[in-house]
Write a protein that holds these residues in place. Structure first.
Motif, mmCIF file in Angstrom:
data_model
loop_
_atom_site.group_PDB
_atom_site.id
_atom_site.type_symbol
_atom_site.label_atom_id
_atom_site.label_comp_id
_atom_site.label_asym_id
_atom_site.label_seq_id
_atom_site.Cartn_x
_atom_site.Cartn_y
_atom_site.Cartn_z
ATOM 1 N N ILE A 273 -75.178 53.427 -98.474
ATOM 2 C CA ILE A 273 -74.631 52.488 -97.493
ATOM 3 C C ILE A 273 -75.753 51.893 -96.644
ATOM 4 O O ILE A 273 -75.768 50.695 -96.341
ATOM 5 C CB ILE A 273 -73.596 53.193 -96.589
ATOM 6 C CG1 ILE A 273 -72.322 53.539 -97.375
ATOM 7 C CG2 ILE A 273 -73.254 52.335 -95.377
ATOM 8 C CD1 ILE A 273 -71.479 52.363 -97.764
ATOM 9 N N GLU A 274 -76.727 52.727 -96.262
ATOM 10 C CA GLU A 274 -77.787 52.281 -95.356
ATOM 11 C C GLU A 274 -78.859 51.445 -96.062
ATOM 12 O O GLU A 274 -79.303 50.422 -95.542
ATOM 13 C CB GLU A 274 -78.435 53.492 -94.680
ATOM 14 C CG GLU A 274 -77.520 54.236 -93.732
ATOM 15 C CD GLU A 274 -77.002 53.365 -92.604
ATOM 16 O OE1 GLU A 274 -77.718 52.441 -92.187
ATOM 17 O OE2 GLU A 274 -75.872 53.601 -92.154
ATOM 18 N N LEU A 275 -79.302 51.866 -97.234
ATOM 19 C CA LEU A 275 -80.400 51.175 -97.915
ATOM 20 C C LEU A 275 -79.923 50.069 -98.847
ATOM 21 O O LEU A 275 -80.687 49.158 -99.165
ATOM 22 C CB LEU A 275 -81.254 52.176 -98.703
ATOM 23 C CG LEU A 275 -82.020 53.224 -97.885
ATOM 24 C CD1 LEU A 275 -82.839 54.119 -98.810
ATOM 25 C CD2 LEU A 275 -82.927 52.567 -96.846
ATOM 26 N N GLN A 359 -66.929 59.792 -88.179
ATOM 27 C CA GLN A 359 -68.230 59.263 -87.810
ATOM 28 C C GLN A 359 -68.156 57.793 -87.429
ATOM 29 O O GLN A 359 -69.063 57.265 -86.797
ATOM 30 C CB GLN A 359 -69.231 59.499 -88.931
ATOM 31 C CG GLN A 359 -69.577 60.969 -89.069
ATOM 32 C CD GLN A 359 -70.590 61.269 -90.128
ATOM 33 O OE1 GLN A 359 -71.186 60.368 -90.713
ATOM 34 N NE2 GLN A 359 -70.809 62.543 -90.405
ATOM 35 N N LYS A 360 -67.055 57.147 -87.809
ATOM 36 C CA LYS A 360 -66.796 55.791 -87.325
ATOM 37 C C LYS A 360 -65.871 55.826 -86.108
ATOM 38 O O LYS A 360 -66.145 55.185 -85.089
ATOM 39 C CB LYS A 360 -66.170 54.948 -88.446
ATOM 40 C CG LYS A 360 -65.661 53.586 -87.985
ATOM 41 C CD LYS A 360 -66.755 52.766 -87.348
ATOM 42 C CE LYS A 360 -66.183 51.484 -86.743
ATOM 43 N NZ LYS A 360 -67.107 50.877 -85.771
ATOM 44 N N PHE A 361 -64.777 56.572 -86.200
ATOM 45 C CA PHE A 361 -63.807 56.668 -85.117
ATOM 46 C C PHE A 361 -63.893 58.070 -84.509
ATOM 47 O O PHE A 361 -63.291 59.020 -85.031
ATOM 48 C CB PHE A 361 -62.398 56.390 -85.630
ATOM 49 C CG PHE A 361 -62.259 55.056 -86.312
ATOM 50 C CD1 PHE A 361 -62.398 53.871 -85.602
ATOM 51 C CD2 PHE A 361 -62.015 54.986 -87.681
ATOM 52 C CE1 PHE A 361 -62.278 52.637 -86.235
ATOM 53 C CE2 PHE A 361 -61.894 53.758 -88.313
ATOM 54 C CZ PHE A 361 -62.026 52.583 -87.591
ATOM 55 N N ASP A 379 -69.925 49.002 -89.098
ATOM 56 C CA ASP A 379 -69.124 48.465 -90.209
ATOM 57 C C ASP A 379 -67.796 49.208 -90.278
ATOM 58 O O ASP A 379 -67.738 50.393 -90.617
ATOM 59 C CB ASP A 379 -69.898 48.618 -91.518
ATOM 60 C CG ASP A 379 -69.118 48.097 -92.721
ATOM 61 O OD1 ASP A 379 -68.038 47.508 -92.540
ATOM 62 O OD2 ASP A 379 -69.603 48.278 -93.859
ATOM 63 N N ILE A 380 -66.724 48.506 -89.992
ATOM 64 C CA ILE A 380 -65.419 49.147 -89.912
ATOM 65 C C ILE A 380 -64.890 49.567 -91.280
ATOM 66 O O ILE A 380 -64.012 50.418 -91.395
ATOM 67 C CB ILE A 380 -64.419 48.201 -89.203
ATOM 68 C CG1 ILE A 380 -63.226 48.993 -88.670
ATOM 69 C CG2 ILE A 380 -63.984 47.067 -90.109
ATOM 70 C CD1 ILE A 380 -62.358 48.203 -87.752
ATOM 71 N N VAL A 381 -65.433 48.981 -92.340
ATOM 72 C CA VAL A 381 -64.969 49.288 -93.696
ATOM 73 C C VAL A 381 -65.777 50.417 -94.327
ATOM 74 O O VAL A 381 -65.438 50.912 -95.389
ATOM 75 C CB VAL A 381 -65.027 48.020 -94.577
ATOM 76 C CG1 VAL A 381 -64.404 48.252 -95.946
ATOM 77 C CG2 VAL A 381 -64.315 46.853 -93.897
ATOM 78 N N ALA A 382 -66.852 50.873 -93.658
ATOM 79 C CA ALA A 382 -67.763 51.851 -94.256
ATOM 80 C C ALA A 382 -67.064 53.135 -94.727
ATOM 81 O O ALA A 382 -67.294 53.584 -95.856
ATOM 82 C CB ALA A 382 -68.891 52.189 -93.292
ATOM 83 N N PRO A 383 -66.200 53.782 -93.911
ATOM 84 C CA PRO A 383 -65.545 55.003 -94.407
ATOM 85 C C PRO A 383 -64.706 54.748 -95.658
ATOM 86 O O PRO A 383 -64.699 55.552 -96.592
ATOM 87 C CB PRO A 383 -64.662 55.430 -93.229
ATOM 88 C CG PRO A 383 -65.289 54.806 -92.036
ATOM 89 C CD PRO A 383 -65.838 53.504 -92.510
ATOM 90 N N HIS A 384 -64.031 53.611 -95.673
ATOM 91 C CA HIS A 384 -63.207 53.210 -96.816
ATOM 92 C C HIS A 384 -64.080 53.017 -98.056
ATOM 93 O O HIS A 384 -63.755 53.489 -99.148
ATOM 94 C CB HIS A 384 -62.469 51.935 -96.425
ATOM 95 C CG HIS A 384 -61.835 51.186 -97.536
ATOM 96 N ND1 HIS A 384 -60.761 51.664 -98.236
ATOM 97 C CD2 HIS A 384 -62.113 49.966 -98.067
ATOM 98 C CE1 HIS A 384 -60.397 50.775 -99.141
ATOM 99 N NE2 HIS A 384 -61.206 49.747 -99.067
ATOM 100 N N GLU A 473 -65.747 49.084 -108.648
ATOM 101 C CA GLU A 473 -64.544 49.796 -108.208
ATOM 102 C C GLU A 473 -64.860 50.840 -107.145
ATOM 103 O O GLU A 473 -63.948 51.311 -106.460
ATOM 104 C CB GLU A 473 -63.831 50.420 -109.405
ATOM 105 C CG GLU A 473 -63.212 49.366 -110.311
ATOM 106 C CD GLU A 473 -62.268 49.929 -111.350
ATOM 107 O OE1 GLU A 473 -62.345 51.152 -111.629
ATOM 108 O OE2 GLU A 473 -61.442 49.154 -111.874
ATOM 109 N N ALA A 474 -66.135 51.191 -106.995
ATOM 110 C CA ALA A 474 -66.504 52.074 -105.889
ATOM 111 C C ALA A 474 -66.258 51.388 -104.545
ATOM 112 O O ALA A 474 -66.049 52.041 -103.529
ATOM 113 C CB ALA A 474 -67.979 52.470 -105.994
ATOM 114 N N ILE A 475 -66.249 50.051 -104.555
ATOM 115 C CA ILE A 475 -65.967 49.275 -103.346
ATOM 116 C C ILE A 475 -64.538 48.747 -103.374
ATOM 117 O O ILE A 475 -63.803 48.837 -102.398
ATOM 118 C CB ILE A 475 -66.950 48.095 -103.198
ATOM 119 C CG1 ILE A 475 -68.402 48.607 -103.229
ATOM 120 C CG2 ILE A 475 -66.672 47.322 -101.915
ATOM 121 C CD1 ILE A 475 -68.749 49.565 -102.116
#
Length: 581
Positions: A273-275, A359-361, A379-384, A473-475
């Motif tokens: 996610i970070e890199l 870690q987001k909420f 990024d609000i979608v990151a956990p998803h 599909e990972a996203i």
């Protein structure tokens, strides 16, 4: 007297039918698909056309539990399901397991699963999703995190300007009243977006639930972690670089995960996610940055620690990330991986943020003063997104039947939907399926590929169809991607080549994108002598490259196919040049 009797009969009549209507509204039926590549039909028989096919363990809301007699094929009958929105399809009952549940807040449990979920602390609005997943994976365990927070107040707090951002084409998910908009694709998230992504009930599916997975190291999975971590980062530039210099990041992540009590699957997903998949943050992971008088040479930062918006906007990403690494002594790959993991363990997991969601909420912190703050990402979608990556990794390793623990937040007043928020349990008329609301261009770019209207590129030569599908599909979610070859045949393995088509769906729309692999003019997925010959003949005018094949011949990306492209393809065959995708 007769009038009184008539009124009484009318009241009884209305009461009877009202009661039956309410009871019927309580029941929700979910179809779990028990076979692979099961066809969905437009009617109850194989004489009807298909609406595509679905993978094993896909789940759909059912119109009802009524069994329709078969007009042809499937003698046991057909079920009517919501395929997308209000659109319905029929599926042979031979490949369906029916799960009955309720969406009525006042309903008492009427089966073993609902009793288990109630005893675990979940209100009835959670039962349909959880019991559907439990029916597929009886070894999975769910625990309610009772936050004691008011639902609307929590959403209001998490909707503060600058706290959450989203990359989306959905105008309702953008908060134009927030002054802190930045970049061209990222927008402050609206309250509607926050309430959707914050409501756990919107993500109680087989893959989405992994944003609630307990993130500590599980010794039962220690023999699988290294392969799992490597699978997540396999198609990334930072992993390719480190393999080329003798560093196996998956093995190292398994080691540091064991030492710091953090799941290596989580660590590899976090780094991805970070890199990202590309090389834009090369300075943070390569260790060879020579700027600033070489004081950062030999330092690494895999988790993007220190790269806050305020720092990056003032000093730049490289300075912020490497200066952070210097201050913490991350002067080797092992030190950087372990140091970042220790920070995640001590600064997040040990402080009540032990799932990707938390870690987001941050709604159950050990320090009450940190509530709604101390978020790892904006990024609000990151956990998803991370949940799909984690799920697909476990799936590819055949580990989904292992034991997993999920901690899922519960708020007070969740029966009151946020105004315009799309929150609350999924409407019975809309199926709880894996495809997400993530825009298709975001699905493509977040998977590491390049999106243009009707086109997809930045796919490495020799990439397997299954890998490209898995990355997307990972996203985007399971069942969202269908790949066909140049002749229109559906393919699930082998090299993906120029001219192949990738159909990507979300809950809103479907787009079909044609593949371009620079240098692969023949469309076999690799760069070889045939491509060299075709480019040469095109230059001589004895063969015409057209459409995406012409784009593929323009390896130099200067808008024309010429001697430079011929030279680049020749050098690629000699392995002295890599054609940039």
């Amino acid at each position: 007297m007769k009038l009184k009797k008539l009124i009484l009969l009318i009241v009884l009549f209305i009461t009877f039918f009202s009661f039956n209507f309410v009871v019927g509204a309580e029941d929700i039926f979910t179809a779990i698909i028990t076979g692979d590549s099961v066809n969905l039909r437009t009617g109850p028989g194989t004489n009807y056309g298909t609406n595509g096919n679905v993978a094993i363990n896909s789940s759909f809301k059912m119109v009802s539990d009524k069994l329709y007699p078969s007009e042809k094929g499937c003698l046991s009958g057909w079920y009517n399901i919501y395929q997308s929105g209000s659109n319905t399809s029929y599926v042979c009952s031979d490949y369906v397991k029916v799960v009955k549940s309720s969406n009525n807040p006042g309903k008492e449990p009427d089966n073993a699963c609902e009793i288990e979920m109630k005893n675990a602390g979940f209100p009835s609005s959670y039962w349909p999703g959880l019991c559907t997943v439990k029916a597929i994976h009886p070894t999975w365990s769910f625990k309610a995190l009772i936050t004691n927070l008011d639902w609307k107040s929590a959403v209001d707090s998490e909707s503060a300007c600058g706290k959450s951002y989203i990359a989306t084409n959905n105008e309702e998910y953008k908060d134009y009243s927030c002054y802190n908009k930045y970049k061209d694709t990222w927008y402050p998230a609206s309250q509607k977006a926050v309430s959707y992504y914050m409501d756990p009930r919107n993500f109680l599916t087989e893959s989405n639930v992994f944003q609630f997975e307990y993130l500590k190291y599980d010794n039962n999975l220690k023999d699988y972690y290294a392969n799992g971590a490597n699978a997540i980062i396999s198609n990334t530039e930072f992993n390719k670089y480190h393999l080329s210099v003798g560093n196996n990041l998956g093995n190292l992540l398994n080691t540091v995960g064991s030492e710091t009590d953090v799941s290596p699957i989580f660590l590899s997903s976090k780094i991805l996610i970070e890199l990202g998949r590309q090389s834009s943050l090369y300075n943070l992971y390569s260790g060879i940055y020579e700027g600033d008088n070489k004081i950062y040479y030999g330092y690494y930062n895999f988790y993007n620690f220190g790269v806050t918006d305020s720092c990056a906007n003032t000093y730049g990403t490289t300075y912020c990330g490497l200066n952070y690494a210097l201050n913490f002594g991350w002067n080797s790959v092992y030190a950087a991986l372990k140091g970042g993991s220790e920070m995640l363990a001590s600064s997040y997991i040990a402080k009540g943020q032990y799932t990707s969601y938390l870690q987001k909420f941050n709604v159950v912190p050990t320090d009450p003063s940190k509530i709604y703050g101390h978020q790892y990402q904006t990024d609000i979608v990151a956990p998803h997104s991370m949940s799909y990556s984690t799920y697909n990794t476990y799936k590819n390793l055949d580990l989904l039947n292992s034991y997993f623990m999920f901690y899922i937040p519960v708020y007070n007043g969740m029966e009151n939907a946020i105004d315009g928020g799309g929150s609350g349990p999924v409407d019975p008329d809309i199926p709880s399926v894996d495809p997400s609301v993530t825009p298709i261009n975001t699905i493509v770019t977040s998977s590491g590929y390049r999106y243009e209207t009707n086109l997809i590129s930045n796919i490495a030569p020799g990439s397997d169809v299954a890998l490209v599908k898995s990355n997307l599909e990972a996203i985007g979610g399971n069942g969202t991607v269908v790949i066909t070859d140049k002749l229109g045949n559906k393919v699930t393995s082998g090299n993906i080549g120029t001219g192949f088509k990738i159909s990507i769906s979300n809950k809103i729309s479907t787009e079909v994108l044609e593949v371009i692999i620079r240098g692969d003019t023949s469309g076999d997925g690799i760069i070889n002598a045939l491509d060299l010959l075709q480019v040469q003949k095109n230059i001589l005018g004895t063969y015409n490259l057209t459409g995406v094949n012409l784009f593929a011949g323009d390896s130099s990306k200067d808008g024309k196919v010429n001697a430079l492209d011929l030279l680049q393809i020749q050098k690629s065959l000699l392995k002295t040049y890599d054609i940039g995708q």
